[in-house]
Motif scaffolding. Sequence first.
Motif, PDB file in Angstrom:
ATOM      1  N   ARG A   1      61.643   0.058  90.133  1.00  0.00           N
ATOM      2  CA  ARG A   1      61.638   1.590  89.672  1.00  0.00           C
ATOM      3  C   ARG A   1      60.763   1.763  88.250  1.00  0.00           C
ATOM      4  N   ALA A   2      60.409   2.951  88.231  1.00  0.00           N
ATOM      5  CA  ALA A   2      59.847   3.326  87.006  1.00  0.00           C
ATOM      6  C   ALA A   2      60.860   3.505  85.836  1.00  0.00           C
ATOM      7  N   GLY A   3      60.576   3.122  84.834  1.00  0.00           N
ATOM      8  CA  GLY A   3      61.682   3.376  83.455  1.00  0.00           C
ATOM      9  C   GLY A   3      62.575   2.213  83.422  1.00  0.00           C
ATOM     10  N   TYR A   4      62.384   0.846  84.303  1.00  0.00           N
ATOM     11  CA  TYR A   4      63.440   0.074  84.405  1.00  0.00           C
ATOM     12  C   TYR A   4      63.279  -0.684  82.967  1.00  0.00           C
ATOM     13  N   SER A   5      64.462  -1.017  82.176  1.00  0.00           N
ATOM     14  CA  SER A   5      64.740  -1.893  81.296  1.00  0.00           C
ATOM     15  C   SER A   5      66.237  -2.391  81.237  1.00  0.00           C
ATOM     16  N   GLN A   6      66.355  -3.875  80.952  1.00  0.00           N
ATOM     17  CA  GLN A   6      67.522  -4.450  81.306  1.00  0.00           C
ATOM     18  C   GLN A   6      67.935  -4.348  79.827  1.00  0.00           C
ATOM     19  N   LYS A   7      69.292  -4.349  79.508  1.00  0.00           N
ATOM     20  CA  LYS A   7      70.148  -4.664  78.146  1.00  0.00           C
ATOM     21  C   LYS A   7      70.109  -6.093  77.808  1.00  0.00           C
ATOM     22  N   ILE A   8      70.048  -6.161  76.522  1.00  0.00           N
ATOM     23  CA  ILE A   8      70.192  -7.871  76.177  1.00  0.00           C
ATOM     24  C   ILE A   8      71.165  -8.194  76.527  1.00  0.00           C
ATOM     25  N   GLY A   9      71.323  -9.591  77.167  1.00  0.00           N
ATOM     26  CA  GLY A   9      72.574 -10.247  77.513  1.00  0.00           C
ATOM     27  C   GLY A   9      73.106  -9.921  78.755  1.00  0.00           C
ATOM     28  N   PHE A  10      72.349  -8.977  79.505  1.00  0.00           N
ATOM     29  CA  PHE A  10      72.826  -8.648  80.867  1.00  0.00           C
ATOM     30  C   PHE A  10      72.561  -9.615  81.749  1.00  0.00           C
ATOM     31  N   GLU A  11      73.507  -9.890  82.690  1.00  0.00           N
ATOM     32  CA  GLU A  11      73.669 -10.990  83.746  1.00  0.00           C
ATOM     33  C   GLU A  11      73.774 -10.533  85.190  1.00  0.00           C
ATOM     34  N   GLY A  12      73.275  -9.498  85.520  1.00  0.00           N
ATOM     35  CA  GLY A  12      73.449  -9.008  86.785  1.00  0.00           C
ATOM     36  C   GLY A  12      74.775  -8.547  87.171  1.00  0.00           C
ATOM     37  N   GLY A  13      75.540  -8.192  86.324  1.00  0.00           N
ATOM     38  CA  GLY A  13      76.921  -7.719  86.733  1.00  0.00           C
ATOM     39  C   GLY A  13      77.811  -8.927  86.383  1.00  0.00           C
ATOM     40  N   GLN A  14      77.612  -9.974  86.341  1.00  0.00           N
ATOM     41  CA  GLN A  14      78.503 -11.134  85.878  1.00  0.00           C
ATOM     42  C   GLN A  14      79.024 -10.894  84.556  1.00  0.00           C
ATOM     43  N   MET A  15      80.008 -11.299  84.048  1.00  0.00           N
ATOM     44  CA  MET A  15      80.591 -11.060  82.756  1.00  0.00           C
ATOM     45  C   MET A  15      79.585 -11.939  81.639  1.00  0.00           C
ATOM     46  N   PRO A  16      79.083 -11.199  80.989  1.00  0.00           N
ATOM     47  CA  PRO A  16      78.139 -11.780  80.205  1.00  0.00           C
ATOM     48  C   PRO A  16      78.715 -13.036  79.148  1.00  0.00           C
ATOM     49  N   LEU A  17      78.022 -13.925  78.703  1.00  0.00           N
ATOM     50  CA  LEU A  17      78.471 -14.897  77.760  1.00  0.00           C
ATOM     51  C   LEU A  17      79.087 -14.347  76.591  1.00  0.00           C
ATOM     52  N   GLN A  18      78.547 -13.514  75.994  1.00  0.00           N
ATOM     53  CA  GLN A  18      79.091 -12.872  74.578  1.00  0.00           C
ATOM     54  C   GLN A  18      80.291 -12.398  75.010  1.00  0.00           C
ATOM     55  N   ARG A  19      80.777 -12.041  75.913  1.00  0.00           N
ATOM     56  CA  ARG A  19      82.117 -11.405  76.394  1.00  0.00           C
ATOM     57  C   ARG A  19      83.075 -12.436  77.023  1.00  0.00           C
ATOM     58  N   ARG A  20      82.474 -13.689  77.554  1.00  0.00           N
ATOM     59  CA  ARG A  20      83.518 -14.768  78.120  1.00  0.00           C
ATOM     60  C   ARG A  20      83.970 -15.450  76.613  1.00  0.00           C
ATOM     61  N   LEU A  21      83.118 -15.558  75.792  1.00  0.00           N
ATOM     62  CA  LEU A  21      83.822 -16.462  74.648  1.00  0.00           C
ATOM     63  C   LEU A  21      84.518 -15.759  73.898  1.00  0.00           C
ATOM     64  N   PRO A  22      85.727 -16.285  73.185  1.00  0.00           N
ATOM     65  CA  PRO A  22      86.674 -15.586  72.589  1.00  0.00           C
ATOM     66  C   PRO A  22      86.128 -15.313  71.027  1.00  0.00           C
ATOM     67  N   LYS A  23      86.693 -14.444  70.489  1.00  0.00           N
ATOM     68  CA  LYS A  23      86.328 -13.926  69.086  1.00  0.00           C
ATOM     69  C   LYS A  23      87.021 -14.888  68.302  1.00  0.00           C
ATOM     70  N   PHE A  24      86.354 -15.254  67.137  1.00  0.00           N
ATOM     71  CA  PHE A  24      87.056 -16.050  66.019  1.00  0.00           C
ATOM     72  C   PHE A  24      86.620 -15.760  64.783  1.00  0.00           C
ATOM     73  N   GLY A  25      87.303 -16.085  63.707  1.00  0.00           N
ATOM     74  CA  GLY A  25      86.793 -16.178  62.396  1.00  0.00           C
ATOM     75  C   GLY A  25      87.262 -14.870  61.677  1.00  0.00           C
ATOM     76  N   PHE A  26      86.779 -14.908  60.332  1.00  0.00           N
ATOM     77  CA  PHE A  26      87.213 -13.686  59.573  1.00  0.00           C
ATOM     78  C   PHE A  26      86.085 -13.287  58.572  1.00  0.00           C
ATOM     79  N   LYS A  27      85.698 -12.039  58.341  1.00  0.00           N
ATOM     80  CA  LYS A  27      84.667 -11.629  57.361  1.00  0.00           C
ATOM     81  C   LYS A  27      85.427 -10.886  56.282  1.00  0.00           C
ATOM     82  N   ASN A  28      85.418 -11.537  55.176  1.00  0.00           N
ATOM     83  CA  ASN A  28      86.225 -10.722  54.090  1.00  0.00           C
ATOM     84  C   ASN A  28      85.075  -9.659  53.457  1.00  0.00           C
ATOM     85  N   VAL A  29      85.522  -8.224  53.679  1.00  0.00           N
ATOM     86  CA  VAL A  29      84.464  -7.366  53.357  1.00  0.00           C
ATOM     87  C   VAL A  29      84.533  -7.270  51.599  1.00  0.00           C
ATOM     88  N   ASN A  30      85.546  -7.839  50.976  1.00  0.00           N
ATOM     89  CA  ASN A  30      85.564  -7.553  49.515  1.00  0.00           C
ATOM     90  C   ASN A  30      85.109  -8.902  48.639  1.00  0.00           C
TER      91      ASN A  30
END
Length: 149
Positions: free
Chosen positions: A41-70
């Motif tokens: 189709r015209a206008g097709y563009s895929q989001k970065i990290g899109f895996e065809g509806g499969q749960m993307p890698l960046q959402r499969r991996l757990p969050k970790f760490g801490f960033k101190n804003v101060n």
Amino acid sequence: MNLNNIKPAAGSTFNSKRIGRGQGTGKGGTATKGHKGQKARAGYSQKIGFEGGQMPLQRRLPKFGFKNVNRKEFRGINLDTIQTLIENKSITGDITREVMIENGLITKNELVKIMGRGELKSAVSISADKFTKSAEELIAKAGGKAITL
């Protein structure tokens, strides 16, 4: 030789394939996109990290760490660096933020921490945002002053 008879080197230029310009070209009809589907189709563009509806890698991996804003980042300067500048006659007198900027030790917006590697032979007063205990002791031992800003 004139400008009007200069030609590009043989094989360096080529005609691009003209897609979707009729059946006679061999690239008509589906215009090399296959049959139907989202990508056809015209206008097709895929989001970065899109895996065809499969749960993307960046959402499969757990969050970790801490960033101190101060958090404050300090540029560490050792006493042996200061001593070499004094010996090279780059620094004379008291060492302030302006002197450090002139000698390329820090940039305008950096915070400075003086650290105690090496030794200081000359009695100078040093102005900085922070000092390590060992640096303060070595400056005092040399007869200088550690001034915290």
